[in-house]
Motif scaffolding. Structure first.
Motif, short mmCIF file in Angstrom:
data_model
loop_
_atom_site.label_atom_id
_atom_site.label_comp_id
_atom_site.label_asym_id
_atom_site.label_seq_id
_atom_site.Cartn_x
_atom_site.Cartn_y
_atom_site.Cartn_z
N ALA A 119 70.53 -60.59 -29.36
CA ALA A 119 71.44 -61.55 -29.48
C ALA A 119 72.06 -61.84 -28.03
O ALA A 119 72.30 -61.07 -27.19
N SER A 120 72.17 -63.37 -28.03
CA SER A 120 72.52 -63.67 -26.73
C SER A 120 73.76 -64.75 -26.80
O SER A 120 73.88 -65.56 -27.46
N ARG A 121 74.66 -64.56 -25.65
CA ARG A 121 75.71 -65.57 -25.68
C ARG A 121 75.28 -66.27 -24.57
O ARG A 121 75.32 -66.09 -23.51
N VAL A 122 75.62 -67.67 -24.88
CA VAL A 122 75.16 -68.78 -23.64
C VAL A 122 76.44 -69.65 -23.64
O VAL A 122 77.20 -70.08 -24.81
N VAL A 123 76.94 -69.97 -22.32
CA VAL A 123 78.06 -70.95 -22.10
C VAL A 123 77.27 -71.94 -21.24
O VAL A 123 76.79 -71.87 -20.09
N GLY A 124 76.97 -73.31 -21.86
CA GLY A 124 76.56 -74.47 -20.98
C GLY A 124 74.99 -73.94 -20.82
O GLY A 124 74.34 -73.61 -21.99
N LYS A 125 74.64 -73.75 -19.75
CA LYS A 125 73.14 -73.31 -19.53
C LYS A 125 72.79 -72.14 -18.88
O LYS A 125 72.03 -71.67 -18.66
N THR A 126 74.14 -71.21 -19.07
CA THR A 126 74.15 -69.94 -18.49
C THR A 126 73.93 -68.87 -19.61
O THR A 126 75.15 -68.87 -20.45
N THR A 127 73.27 -67.93 -19.58
CA THR A 127 73.43 -66.97 -20.60
C THR A 127 74.33 -65.87 -20.02
O THR A 127 73.85 -65.32 -18.95
N LYS A 128 75.54 -65.65 -20.64
CA LYS A 128 76.56 -64.90 -20.06
C LYS A 128 76.08 -63.34 -20.33
O LYS A 128 76.29 -62.59 -19.78
N PHE A 129 75.44 -63.09 -21.48
CA PHE A 129 74.86 -61.58 -21.77
C PHE A 129 73.98 -61.75 -22.97
O PHE A 129 73.92 -62.58 -23.63
N THR A 130 73.17 -60.56 -22.99
CA THR A 130 72.08 -60.51 -24.08
C THR A 130 72.19 -59.22 -24.43
O THR A 130 72.09 -58.25 -23.66
N TYR A 131 72.39 -58.73 -25.61
CA TYR A 131 72.54 -57.46 -26.38
C TYR A 131 71.13 -57.24 -26.69
O TYR A 131 70.67 -57.90 -27.66
N THR A 132 70.58 -55.88 -26.46
CA THR A 132 69.32 -55.72 -26.76
C THR A 132 69.54 -54.38 -27.46
O THR A 132 69.98 -53.35 -26.94
N SER A 133 69.01 -54.09 -28.57
CA SER A 133 68.86 -52.86 -29.39
C SER A 133 67.72 -52.72 -30.32
O SER A 133 67.61 -53.71 -31.01
N SER A 134 67.22 -51.41 -30.50
CA SER A 134 66.43 -51.27 -31.69
C SER A 134 66.91 -51.23 -32.96
O SER A 134 66.31 -51.47 -33.82
N GLN A 135 68.23 -50.92 -33.00
CA GLN A 135 69.04 -50.98 -34.19
C GLN A 135 69.26 -52.53 -34.68
O GLN A 135 69.70 -52.81 -35.72
N LEU A 136 69.14 -53.41 -33.97
CA LEU A 136 69.52 -54.78 -34.05
C LEU A 136 67.89 -55.45 -34.62
O LEU A 136 67.32 -56.24 -34.03
#
Length: 156
Positions: A119-136
């Motif tokens: 899952a990613s959080r995007v502000v404008g055109k910039t991805t602020k973070f991406t959370y990656t997990s096999s549990q997701l």
């Protein structure tokens, strides 16, 4: 669509068609509802259909309202920005997939699933973070609470 009071009392119903997939608040008196390739604008006070945007060639699952004049609709690996007055496509962005739902916290950013385990959080055109997990695993529904915590419903 069915409307209930905050204490759970049934208030009204409005037939909107087959299989609505998401709803978002537009303002104090309007909500928008997503269907397969449509967005419906509904007066939430009187539960009346005000406008229908037929989005030819754009599949819709998730829906959020941003920037006072735009919706973001999501489906599979595509996010599409739609003008909330005309229903015209503004722009499009490709994700890594599973972007069936989208959410926003302050109308200037959005959070979406970005692949089968991210899952990613995007502000404008910039991805602020991406959370990656096999549990997701195959994330679906999501939401943001009043203090900014992110909740993601996963497929079990």
């Amino acid at each position: 669509m069915k409307k209930y009071s905050i204490d759970g009392k049934f208030l009204a119903t409005l037939p909107v068609g087959y299989s609505p997939t998401d709803v978002t608040q537009v303002d104090q008196s309007q909500v928008a509802i997503s269907l397969y390739n449509k967005v419906l604008i509904v007066d939430s006070t009187d539960l009346e259909l005000l406008q229908t945007f037929d989005l030819q060639g754009i599949s819709v699952n998730g829906l959020c309202f941003i920037d006072h004049d735009q919706f973001i609709v999501s489906y599979s690996s595509t996010l599409t920005w739609i003008n909330s007055s005309s229903g015209q496509k503004i722009k499009e962005r490709t994700t890594n997939g599973s972007s069936y739902f989208i959410s926003t916290s302050n109308k200037k950013d959005y959070i979406c699933c970005d692949g089968n385990s991210a899952a990613s959080r995007v502000v404008g055109k910039t991805t602020k973070f991406t959370y990656t997990s096999s549990q997701l695993s195959y994330p679906r529904g999501m939401g943001i609470d009043f203090v900014g915590n992110i909740y993601i419903w996963i497929w079990f």
